[in-house]
Motif scaffolding. Structure first.
Motif, PDB file in Angstrom:
ATOM      1  N   UNK A 199     137.682  29.539 -22.864  1.00  7.10           N
ATOM      2  CA  UNK A 199     138.108  30.933 -22.681  1.00  7.10           C
ATOM      3  C   UNK A 199     138.355  31.301 -21.217  1.00  7.10           C
ATOM      4  N   UNK A 200     138.286  30.331 -20.308  1.00  2.00           N
ATOM      5  CA  UNK A 200     138.627  30.614 -18.917  1.00  2.00           C
ATOM      6  C   UNK A 200     140.130  30.831 -18.789  1.00  2.00           C
ATOM      7  N   UNK A 201     140.521  31.615 -17.789  1.00  2.00           N
ATOM      8  CA  UNK A 201     141.933  31.793 -17.451  1.00  2.00           C
ATOM      9  C   UNK A 201     142.194  31.064 -16.148  1.00  2.00           C
ATOM     10  N   UNK A 202     143.194  30.186 -16.151  1.00  2.00           N
ATOM     11  CA  UNK A 202     143.398  29.253 -15.050  1.00  2.00           C
ATOM     12  C   UNK A 202     144.589  29.598 -14.185  1.00  2.00           C
ATOM     13  N   UNK A 203     144.424  29.370 -12.901  1.00  2.00           N
ATOM     14  CA  UNK A 203     145.532  29.270 -11.948  1.00  2.00           C
ATOM     15  C   UNK A 203     145.497  27.862 -11.388  1.00  2.00           C
ATOM     16  N   UNK A 204     146.658  27.229 -11.288  1.00  2.00           N
ATOM     17  CA  UNK A 204     146.704  25.855 -10.801  1.00  2.00           C
ATOM     18  C   UNK A 204     148.056  25.596 -10.152  1.00  2.00           C
ATOM     19  N   UNK A 205     148.121  24.562  -9.329  1.00  2.00           N
ATOM     20  CA  UNK A 205     149.333  24.279  -8.572  1.00  2.00           C
ATOM     21  C   UNK A 205     150.167  23.170  -9.174  1.00  2.00           C
ATOM     22  N   UNK A 206     150.916  22.512  -8.295  1.00  2.00           N
ATOM     23  CA  UNK A 206     151.847  21.475  -8.703  1.00  2.00           C
ATOM     24  C   UNK A 206     151.503  20.178  -7.980  1.00  2.00           C
ATOM     25  N   UNK A 207     151.623  19.038  -8.676  1.00  2.00           N
ATOM     26  CA  UNK A 207     151.333  17.747  -8.059  1.00  2.00           C
ATOM     27  C   UNK A 207     150.443  16.904  -8.942  1.00  2.00           C
ATOM     28  N   UNK A 208     150.086  15.711  -8.452  1.00  2.00           N
ATOM     29  CA  UNK A 208     149.348  14.767  -9.277  1.00  2.00           C
ATOM     30  C   UNK A 208     147.923  15.228  -9.577  1.00  2.00           C
ATOM     31  N   UNK A 209     147.258  15.867  -8.625  1.00  2.00           N
ATOM     32  CA  UNK A 209     145.892  16.344  -8.886  1.00  2.00           C
ATOM     33  C   UNK A 209     145.891  17.475  -9.904  1.00  2.00           C
ATOM     34  N   UNK A 210     146.706  18.536  -9.728  1.00  2.00           N
ATOM     35  CA  UNK A 210     146.765  19.543 -10.792  1.00  2.00           C
ATOM     36  C   UNK A 210     147.147  18.970 -12.152  1.00  2.00           C
ATOM     37  N   UNK A 211     148.086  18.019 -12.165  1.00  2.00           N
ATOM     38  CA  UNK A 211     148.473  17.408 -13.436  1.00  2.00           C
ATOM     39  C   UNK A 211     147.295  16.705 -14.097  1.00  2.00           C
ATOM     40  N   UNK A 212     146.521  15.979 -13.297  1.00  2.00           N
ATOM     41  CA  UNK A 212     145.356  15.278 -13.839  1.00  2.00           C
ATOM     42  C   UNK A 212     144.321  16.262 -14.367  1.00  2.00           C
ATOM     43  N   UNK A 213     144.095  17.336 -13.617  1.00  2.00           N
ATOM     44  CA  UNK A 213     143.111  18.335 -14.040  1.00  2.00           C
ATOM     45  C   UNK A 213     143.524  18.959 -15.368  1.00  2.00           C
ATOM     46  N   UNK A 221     139.053  24.877 -25.319  1.00  2.00           N
ATOM     47  CA  UNK A 221     139.618  25.778 -26.306  1.00  2.00           C
ATOM     48  C   UNK A 221     139.806  27.184 -25.752  1.00  2.00           C
ATOM     49  N   UNK A 222     140.872  27.811 -26.219  1.00  2.00           N
ATOM     50  CA  UNK A 222     141.189  29.203 -25.897  1.00  2.00           C
ATOM     51  C   UNK A 222     141.297  29.461 -24.400  1.00  2.00           C
ATOM     52  N   UNK A 223     141.879  28.515 -23.680  1.00  2.00           N
ATOM     53  CA  UNK A 223     142.154  28.738 -22.269  1.00  2.00           C
ATOM     54  C   UNK A 223     143.320  29.702 -22.113  1.00  2.00           C
ATOM     55  N   UNK A 224     143.355  30.365 -20.964  1.00  2.00           N
ATOM     56  CA  UNK A 224     144.478  31.219 -20.623  1.00  2.00           C
ATOM     57  C   UNK A 224     145.114  30.735 -19.338  1.00  2.00           C
ATOM     58  N   UNK A 225     146.331  31.180 -19.082  1.00  2.00           N
ATOM     59  CA  UNK A 225     147.052  30.812 -17.859  1.00  2.00           C
ATOM     60  C   UNK A 225     147.535  32.081 -17.168  1.00  2.00           C
ATOM     61  N   UNK A 226     147.139  32.224 -15.902  1.00  2.00           N
ATOM     62  CA  UNK A 226     147.674  33.261 -15.006  1.00  2.00           C
ATOM     63  C   UNK A 226     147.817  32.575 -13.658  1.00  2.00           C
ATOM     64  N   UNK A 227     149.041  32.181 -13.314  1.00  2.00           N
ATOM     65  CA  UNK A 227     149.217  31.226 -12.222  1.00  2.00           C
ATOM     66  C   UNK A 227     150.459  31.533 -11.402  1.00  2.00           C
ATOM     67  N   UNK A 244     145.637  29.167 -25.510  1.00  2.00           N
ATOM     68  CA  UNK A 244     146.069  30.173 -26.479  1.00  2.00           C
ATOM     69  C   UNK A 244     146.245  31.542 -25.832  1.00  2.00           C
ATOM     70  N   UNK A 245     145.632  31.743 -24.669  1.00  2.00           N
ATOM     71  CA  UNK A 245     145.649  33.037 -23.960  1.00  2.00           C
ATOM     72  C   UNK A 245     144.998  34.153 -24.772  1.00  2.00           C
ATOM     73  N   UNK A 246     144.278  33.783 -25.799  1.00  2.00           N
ATOM     74  CA  UNK A 246     143.756  34.788 -26.729  1.00  2.00           C
ATOM     75  C   UNK A 246     142.678  35.672 -26.114  1.00  2.00           C
ATOM     76  N   UNK A 247     141.968  35.181 -25.126  1.00  2.00           N
ATOM     77  CA  UNK A 247     140.829  35.924 -24.589  1.00  2.00           C
ATOM     78  C   UNK A 247     141.052  36.396 -23.157  1.00  2.00           C
ATOM     79  N   UNK A 248     142.299  36.453 -22.719  1.00  2.68           N
ATOM     80  CA  UNK A 248     142.586  36.988 -21.397  1.00  2.68           C
ATOM     81  C   UNK A 248     142.319  38.495 -21.369  1.00  2.68           C
ATOM     82  N   UNK A 249     141.702  38.950 -20.286  1.00  3.24           N
ATOM     83  CA  UNK A 249     141.475  40.386 -20.125  1.00  3.24           C
ATOM     84  C   UNK A 249     142.780  41.108 -19.823  1.00  3.24           C
ATOM     85  N   UNK A 250     143.621  40.481 -18.981  1.00  6.47           N
ATOM     86  CA  UNK A 250     144.926  41.010 -18.612  1.00  6.47           C
ATOM     87  C   UNK A 250     145.994  40.129 -19.265  1.00  6.47           C
TER      88      UNK A 250
END
Length: 420
Positions: A199-213, A221-227, A244-250
């Motif tokens: 249920x965390x909402x993630x911000x992440x960048x571009x490149x091999x390390x972000x791709x691996x993460x 489960x139920x991760x969100x993306x705000x990036x 799923x972005x289901x549990x994002x506050x915003x």
């Protein structure tokens, strides 16, 4: 509004000596227009060009001596301009940079954009960035279109932008395939996965390390993306059901980004999809939005981290190789959010293991030790929250490459690691 074929484009009809030209960045680079600028500048005269992060080979180190380049960082292929002494770096946070163009604080005479042209007008599709904001104040706005450009939710060109001419692009948008994953990247990813809860909402960048993460989060489960950016690996997580972005506050239910950096597969997913929004930096990087996003986790990389926790994301061997970008915006957002984290993930060494990236003292401080939360390398996690400066060295040495730990410990004892 003129319609111009690429073969008929003469930039001398629009540009003047002394103009400041602002170009779309990353996958939003209007490659037909930027290639014409590099080729035709000699007939026009000296001009200033503001670049964002660039992925193409358009502006080679020896191209168009009439052009003077400025950017918010030596990011991507801008690094070669920096090595050639042709890039001036403007050290501003990405969120503030977009706002400065939006208000006209930073001048823009000519803006070169890439956009989709649909029934509803122009849609920025892949990058809703500073260039669109700069276009509000420009004398000339040239828009490059291509059939392969997606139309993204939230990315309509601002209604007060007057488009001067439309150019049919020669090439589809720049593609950014997923990066290769080596053992170092995978080691970092395993440690980061333990810091990211469901249920965390993630911000992440571009490149091999972000791709691996991102690849390492397939079991969440139920991760969100705000990036600031989304990539092919984000789409992998969406298709796997992890995002799923289901549990994002915003913006619940919506993947939010400022830029899309993938291939035609990701672009097709974004096209007219209400579950993905490509929004301006005032929303993607705004501290008020980030702080209100519960369980917001920012994940960024760096060049070096020193023994007090200061982060350098700008210089290597005295030369610009990165930039401030959104690092500070997002790290502060992760610290301000309820249940949030701010992760800095980097390999422990550079130059094939000959140089430590955990150092006694950072030559440039991008993120202050007061804004640092947790540092991750392939060797482990250094949680620096509520840890006094004097006690941080031990934790950071423990995640350095073992070959450099004794040297770092000695530097810590003799005072080389005092903060700037």
């Amino acid at each position: 509004m003129r319609m111009i074929a690429a073969d008929d484009l003469d930039l001398a009809d629009f540009l003047r000596p002394g103009d400041r030209i602002v170009c779309g960045q990353l996958t939003g680079e209007p490659a037909t227009l930027t290639a014409a600028l590099a080729a035709q500048a000699g007939r026009i005269g000296a001009m200033d060009v503001f670049l964002g992060a660039m992925l193409s080979d358009t502006f080679a180190a020896d191209c168009a001596p009439e052009l003077r380049f400025t950017s918010y960082g030596a990011i991507g292929t801008n690094a070669r301009l920096a090595r050639a002494g042709r890039l001036a770096v403007l050290p501003r946070h990405y969120g503030a940079l977009a706002a400065a163009f939006d208000t006209g604080e930073i001048r823009a005479d000519v803006v070169l954009l890439q956009a989709a042209q649909g029934a509803g007008g122009f849609n920025l599709g892949l990058t809703n960035d500073y260039a669109a904001r700069a276009a509000r104040h420009a004398r000339v706005v040239l828009v490059e279109t291509h059939a392969a450009m997606p139309e993204a939710t939230g990315a309509s060109l601002p209604g007060d932008v007057a488009v001067t001419a439309v150019i049919a692009g020669r090439r589809p948008p720049i593609a950014v395939p997923a990066g290769a994953l080596g053992p170092v990247e995978q080691g970092i990813a395993r440690h980061v996965a333990g810091l990211v809860g469901d249920r965390a909402t993630l911000q992440i960048g571009i490149g091999s390390i972000p791709d691996a993460i991102l690849s390492g989060l397939a079991g969440h489960r139920d991760l969100g993306i705000h990036s600031g950016v989304i990539t092919e690996r984000v789409l992998d997580l969406i298709e796997a059901g992890a995002v799923t972005n289901a549990h994002k506050t915003i913006d619940p239910g919506v993947t939010v980004t400022n830029t899309v950096c993938g291939t035609a597969r990701l672009n097709a997913h974004v096209h007219r999809n209400a579950a993905v929004a490509v929004l301006p930096a005032s929303h993607t990087h705004g501290i008020g939005v980030l702080a209100a996003q519960d369980r917001f986790v920012s994940i960024n990389s760096a060049i070096e981290v020193d023994l007090t926790g200061q982060v350098n994301a700008e210089l290597a061997d005295g030369l610009p190789v990165g930039g401030v970008g959104g690092l500070v915006d997002f790290a502060r957002g992760g610290l301000a959010a309820r249940g949030g984290r701010a992760i800095i993930a980097l390999p422990s060494t550079a130059r094939r293991g000959t140089v430590s990236r955990i150092v006694a003292r950072a030559p440039r401080v991008t993120l202050a030790h007061s804004d640092v939360d947790v540092i991750v390398t392939e060797h482990g996690v250094a949680d620096l929250r509520n840890v006094p400066v004097e006690a941080r060295a031990e934790r950071l040495i423990a995640i350095a490459d073992p070959r450099f730990r004794d040297m770092l410990a000695q530097q810590a004892r003799d005072g080389s690691a005092r903060p700037n």
